[in-house]
Design a protein around this motif. Structure first.
Motif, PDB file in Angstrom:
ATOM      1  N   ILE A  35      -5.121 -94.296 -42.590  1.00  0.00           N
ATOM      2  CA  ILE A  35      -6.549 -94.629 -42.556  1.00  0.00           C
ATOM      3  C   ILE A  35      -7.235 -93.846 -43.670  1.00  0.00           C
ATOM      4  O   ILE A  35      -7.105 -92.624 -43.763  1.00  0.00           O
ATOM      5  CB  ILE A  35      -7.198 -94.278 -41.197  1.00  0.00           C
ATOM      6  CG1 ILE A  35      -6.500 -95.033 -40.059  1.00  0.00           C
ATOM      7  CG2 ILE A  35      -8.687 -94.608 -41.223  1.00  0.00           C
ATOM      8  CD1 ILE A  35      -7.127 -94.820 -38.679  1.00  0.00           C
ATOM      9  N   ILE A  36      -7.929 -94.573 -44.545  1.00  0.00           N
ATOM     10  CA  ILE A  36      -8.664 -93.921 -45.630  1.00  0.00           C
ATOM     11  C   ILE A  36     -10.149 -94.290 -45.525  1.00  0.00           C
ATOM     12  O   ILE A  36     -10.506 -95.261 -44.851  1.00  0.00           O
ATOM     13  CB  ILE A  36      -8.118 -94.305 -47.027  1.00  0.00           C
ATOM     14  CG1 ILE A  36      -8.193 -95.828 -47.244  1.00  0.00           C
ATOM     15  CG2 ILE A  36      -6.683 -93.835 -47.204  1.00  0.00           C
ATOM     16  CD1 ILE A  36      -7.912 -96.247 -48.690  1.00  0.00           C
ATOM     17  N   GLY A  37     -10.969 -93.523 -46.188  1.00  0.00           N
ATOM     18  CA  GLY A  37     -12.404 -93.782 -46.172  1.00  0.00           C
ATOM     19  C   GLY A  37     -13.153 -92.514 -46.501  1.00  0.00           C
ATOM     20  O   GLY A  37     -12.605 -91.418 -46.358  1.00  0.00           O
ATOM     21  N   PRO A  38     -14.412 -92.639 -46.939  1.00  0.00           N
ATOM     22  CA  PRO A  38     -15.164 -91.455 -47.351  1.00  0.00           C
ATOM     23  C   PRO A  38     -15.445 -90.517 -46.184  1.00  0.00           C
ATOM     24  O   PRO A  38     -15.277 -90.885 -45.022  1.00  0.00           O
ATOM     25  CB  PRO A  38     -16.463 -92.034 -47.903  1.00  0.00           C
ATOM     26  CG  PRO A  38     -16.593 -93.373 -47.287  1.00  0.00           C
ATOM     27  CD  PRO A  38     -15.201 -93.868 -47.059  1.00  0.00           C
ATOM     28  N   SER A  39     -15.890 -89.324 -46.507  1.00  0.00           N
ATOM     29  CA  SER A  39     -16.259 -88.344 -45.488  1.00  0.00           C
ATOM     30  C   SER A  39     -17.350 -88.921 -44.583  1.00  0.00           C
ATOM     31  O   SER A  39     -18.313 -89.502 -45.075  1.00  0.00           O
ATOM     32  CB  SER A  39     -16.753 -87.086 -46.204  1.00  0.00           C
ATOM     33  OG  SER A  39     -16.905 -86.066 -45.275  1.00  0.00           O
ATOM     34  N   GLY A  40     -17.158 -88.807 -43.284  1.00  0.00           N
ATOM     35  CA  GLY A  40     -18.146 -89.309 -42.333  1.00  0.00           C
ATOM     36  C   GLY A  40     -17.966 -90.772 -41.958  1.00  0.00           C
ATOM     37  O   GLY A  40     -18.746 -91.324 -41.181  1.00  0.00           O
ATOM     38  N   ALA A  41     -16.906 -91.423 -42.487  1.00  0.00           N
ATOM     39  CA  ALA A  41     -16.691 -92.860 -42.218  1.00  0.00           C
ATOM     40  C   ALA A  41     -16.295 -93.125 -40.770  1.00  0.00           C
ATOM     41  O   ALA A  41     -16.447 -94.242 -40.272  1.00  0.00           O
ATOM     42  CB  ALA A  41     -15.619 -93.419 -43.155  1.00  0.00           C
ATOM     43  N   GLY A  42     -15.748 -92.108 -40.098  1.00  0.00           N
ATOM     44  CA  GLY A  42     -15.363 -92.285 -38.691  1.00  0.00           C
ATOM     45  C   GLY A  42     -13.874 -92.148 -38.426  1.00  0.00           C
ATOM     46  O   GLY A  42     -13.406 -92.433 -37.323  1.00  0.00           O
ATOM     47  N   LYS A  43     -13.110 -91.674 -39.413  1.00  0.00           N
ATOM     48  CA  LYS A  43     -11.648 -91.585 -39.288  1.00  0.00           C
ATOM     49  C   LYS A  43     -11.235 -90.663 -38.130  1.00  0.00           C
ATOM     50  O   LYS A  43     -10.429 -91.037 -37.283  1.00  0.00           O
ATOM     51  CB  LYS A  43     -11.030 -91.075 -40.610  1.00  0.00           C
ATOM     52  CG  LYS A  43     -11.385 -91.918 -41.820  1.00  0.00           C
ATOM     53  CD  LYS A  43     -10.745 -91.397 -43.096  1.00  0.00           C
ATOM     54  CE  LYS A  43     -11.220 -90.029 -43.561  1.00  0.00           C
ATOM     55  NZ  LYS A  43     -12.663 -89.949 -43.900  1.00  0.00           N
ATOM     56  N   VAL A 204      -2.062 -91.850 -39.846  1.00  0.00           N
ATOM     57  CA  VAL A 204      -2.401 -90.644 -40.596  1.00  0.00           C
ATOM     58  C   VAL A 204      -3.716 -90.852 -41.364  1.00  0.00           C
ATOM     59  O   VAL A 204      -3.850 -91.792 -42.138  1.00  0.00           O
ATOM     60  CB  VAL A 204      -1.225 -90.201 -41.502  1.00  0.00           C
ATOM     61  CG1 VAL A 204      -0.725 -91.301 -42.394  1.00  0.00           C
ATOM     62  CG2 VAL A 204      -1.561 -88.951 -42.300  1.00  0.00           C
ATOM     63  N   ASN A 205      -4.697 -89.995 -41.065  1.00  0.00           N
ATOM     64  CA  ASN A 205      -5.953 -90.008 -41.810  1.00  0.00           C
ATOM     65  C   ASN A 205      -5.757 -89.235 -43.099  1.00  0.00           C
ATOM     66  O   ASN A 205      -5.280 -88.108 -43.072  1.00  0.00           O
ATOM     67  CB  ASN A 205      -7.063 -89.290 -41.023  1.00  0.00           C
ATOM     68  CG  ASN A 205      -7.596 -90.117 -39.883  1.00  0.00           C
ATOM     69  OD1 ASN A 205      -7.260 -91.286 -39.758  1.00  0.00           O
ATOM     70  ND2 ASN A 205      -8.439 -89.523 -39.057  1.00  0.00           N
ATOM     71  N   ALA A 212      -1.624 -92.187 -49.429  1.00  0.00           N
ATOM     72  CA  ALA A 212      -1.590 -93.305 -48.471  1.00  0.00           C
ATOM     73  C   ALA A 212      -0.721 -94.435 -49.010  1.00  0.00           C
ATOM     74  O   ALA A 212       0.117 -95.005 -48.304  1.00  0.00           O
ATOM     75  CB  ALA A 212      -3.008 -93.806 -48.205  1.00  0.00           C
ATOM     76  N   MET A 213      -0.880 -94.745 -50.305  1.00  0.00           N
ATOM     77  CA  MET A 213      -0.117 -95.832 -50.930  1.00  0.00           C
ATOM     78  C   MET A 213       1.384 -95.531 -50.908  1.00  0.00           C
ATOM     79  O   MET A 213       2.203 -96.417 -50.743  1.00  0.00           O
ATOM     80  CB  MET A 213      -0.536 -96.012 -52.398  1.00  0.00           C
ATOM     81  CG  MET A 213      -2.001 -96.316 -52.592  1.00  0.00           C
ATOM     82  SD  MET A 213      -2.316 -98.064 -52.717  1.00  0.00           S
ATOM     83  CE  MET A 213      -2.117 -98.305 -54.441  1.00  0.00           C
ATOM     84  N   ARG A 214       1.725 -94.257 -51.114  1.00  0.00           N
ATOM     85  CA  ARG A 214       3.130 -93.887 -51.234  1.00  0.00           C
ATOM     86  C   ARG A 214       3.862 -93.958 -49.890  1.00  0.00           C
ATOM     87  O   ARG A 214       5.009 -94.356 -49.825  1.00  0.00           O
ATOM     88  CB  ARG A 214       3.264 -92.483 -51.834  1.00  0.00           C
ATOM     89  CG  ARG A 214       4.668 -92.167 -52.299  1.00  0.00           C
ATOM     90  CD  ARG A 214       4.749 -90.904 -53.162  1.00  0.00           C
ATOM     91  NE  ARG A 214       3.530 -90.615 -53.892  1.00  0.00           N
ATOM     92  CZ  ARG A 214       2.981 -89.398 -53.964  1.00  0.00           C
ATOM     93  NH1 ARG A 214       3.521 -88.381 -53.339  1.00  0.00           N
ATOM     94  NH2 ARG A 214       1.888 -89.200 -54.677  1.00  0.00           N
ATOM     95  N   ASN A 230      -7.524-103.976 -44.214  1.00  0.00           N
ATOM     96  CA  ASN A 230      -6.415-103.729 -43.293  1.00  0.00           C
ATOM     97  C   ASN A 230      -5.234-104.557 -43.774  1.00  0.00           C
ATOM     98  O   ASN A 230      -5.056-105.710 -43.385  1.00  0.00           O
ATOM     99  CB  ASN A 230      -6.837-104.139 -41.861  1.00  0.00           C
ATOM    100  CG  ASN A 230      -5.745-103.846 -40.842  1.00  0.00           C
ATOM    101  OD1 ASN A 230      -4.657-103.382 -41.195  1.00  0.00           O
ATOM    102  ND2 ASN A 230      -6.029-104.128 -39.582  1.00  0.00           N
ATOM    103  N   ASP A 231      -4.423-103.967 -44.653  1.00  0.00           N
ATOM    104  CA  ASP A 231      -3.359-104.755 -45.284  1.00  0.00           C
ATOM    105  C   ASP A 231      -2.324-103.816 -45.898  1.00  0.00           C
ATOM    106  O   ASP A 231      -2.485-102.598 -45.865  1.00  0.00           O
ATOM    107  CB  ASP A 231      -3.960-105.664 -46.359  1.00  0.00           C
ATOM    108  CG  ASP A 231      -3.188-106.982 -46.501  1.00  0.00           C
ATOM    109  OD1 ASP A 231      -1.970-106.985 -46.250  1.00  0.00           O
ATOM    110  OD2 ASP A 231      -3.807-107.987 -46.866  1.00  0.00           O
ATOM    111  N   GLU A 232      -1.299-104.409 -46.503  1.00  0.00           N
ATOM    112  CA  GLU A 232      -0.275-103.566 -47.106  1.00  0.00           C
ATOM    113  C   GLU A 232      -0.805-102.919 -48.397  1.00  0.00           C
ATOM    114  O   GLU A 232      -1.724-103.456 -49.032  1.00  0.00           O
ATOM    115  CB  GLU A 232       0.996-104.375 -47.370  1.00  0.00           C
ATOM    116  CG  GLU A 232       0.772-105.632 -48.154  1.00  0.00           C
ATOM    117  CD  GLU A 232       2.036-106.494 -48.202  1.00  0.00           C
ATOM    118  OE1 GLU A 232       2.564-106.634 -49.299  1.00  0.00           O
ATOM    119  OE2 GLU A 232       2.470-106.989 -47.143  1.00  0.00           O
ATOM    120  N   PRO A 233      -0.228-101.755 -48.767  1.00  0.00           N
ATOM    121  CA  PRO A 233      -0.727-100.996 -49.915  1.00  0.00           C
ATOM    122  C   PRO A 233      -0.845-101.820 -51.199  1.00  0.00           C
ATOM    123  O   PRO A 233      -1.794-101.631 -51.976  1.00  0.00           O
ATOM    124  CB  PRO A 233       0.303 -99.881 -50.087  1.00  0.00           C
ATOM    125  CG  PRO A 233       0.879 -99.692 -48.735  1.00  0.00           C
ATOM    126  CD  PRO A 233       0.867-101.035 -48.079  1.00  0.00           C
TER     127      PRO A 233
END
Ligand SMILES: Nc1ncnc2c1ncn2[C@@H]1O[C@H](COP(=O)(O)OP(=O)(O)OP(=O)(O)O)[C@@H](O)[C@H]1O
Ligand SMILES: [Mg+2]
Length: 264
Positions: A35-43, A204-205, A212-214, A230-233
């Protein structure tokens, strides 16, 4: 692939703060999702809802026959939780205790309170702990106090403790955010290898898109409490990364360079 986790219309607000607005996704048995996203996104909020460290406002979280969002009884929650391992940015070890004792704590969910309190672990559990410690390269340090370890070693103990739970699902909240690049690689490799080996599903956040890609077979991008990817790298384009982070790639890579410089 059969699902181990199914989240539907999850919502968690903190007063006026819409931390998680409407999140639905599934994780297959043994799958590795970042799970990726900016700080505060809700991860972190999503991960904390999954093992019910916090109570969601709405939605369902189906895991191993339980709806984590709706469990009321403490005993039921304890049983549901014991097969969800957790790995934290700040390790969350008991620092006055030894490496071995910290790892054994992974078994507490399976024991009655008294046996847990006096550390009355079975021989089988002790053997299992030694095997895991061996496997993650910490066998020589079992008597060391957790406070005396480096960050990378602390996180290895965190992984061993989580594996002692025989988890079906491992939740990792920024597991490498406090580590230098070389320890980060060791920890990500271990999380990857151990979960692949034991067919444990893993969420994993991460702050680093390249990591994340690796490692992940699927990436979920969160922006302001909503899933926007929501998909493959291989499907994660630069445009999509900009949408997830709400900023230009140039800006993002500048931040990344600063991070590298901070570690140098
Ligand atoms: N206990 C809390 N009380 C009030 N607001 C909270 C609480 N925990 C989180 N928030 C808010 O909810 C939003 C989502 O927070 P969360 O920690 O889930 O984000 P995150 O994506 O994990 O961010 P980061 O990358 O910085 O860890 C943020 O705006 C945060 O300020
Ligand atoms: Mg967080």
């Amino acid at each position: 692939m059969e699902n181990i986790l199914e989240i539907t219309h999850l919502k968690k607000h903190y007063g006026p703060n819409k931390a998680v607005e409407d999140v639905s996704f599934s994780v297959g048995k043994g799958e590795m999702v970042a799970i990726i996203g900016p700080s505060g996104a809700g991860k972190s909020t999503i991960l904390r809802c999954i093992n019910r460290m916090i109570e969601p406002n709405a939605g369902s979280i189906l895991f191993n026959g339980y709806d984590m969002a709706k469990i009321k009884k403490e005993k039921e929650l304890r049983t549901a939780r014991r097969q969800i391992g957790m790995i934290f940015q700040q390790f969350n070890l008991v620092y006055r205790l030894s490496v071995f004792q910290n790892v054994m704590h992974g078994r507490l969910g399976y024991m009655n309170t008294w046996n847990g309190m006096i550390g009355n672990y079975t021989e089988e559990d002790k053997k299992k702990a030694l095997e895991i410690l061996d496997r993650i390269g910490m066998r020589e340090m079992i008597y060391k106090r957790a406070s005396e370890l480096s960050g990378g070693q602390k996180q290895r103990v965190g992984i061993a403790r989580a594996l002692m739970q025989d988890p079906l699902l491992l939740l990792c909240d920024e597991p490498i955010a406090s580590l230098d690049p070389s320890s980060s690689k060791i920890i990500m490799d271990l999380i990857y290898q151990m979960t692949r080996e034991k067919n444990i599903a893993c969420i994993v956040n991460l702050h680093q898109v390249d990591v994340a890609m690796r490692y992940a077979s699927r990436i979920i991008g969160i922006h302001k409490g909503i899933i926007v990817f929501n998909d493959e790298p291989s499907k994660l384009t630069d445009n999509m990364i900009e949408l997830i982070y709400g900023t230009s790639i140039d800006q993002l890579s500048m931040n990344r360079n600063q991070e590298v410089m901070a570690h140098a």
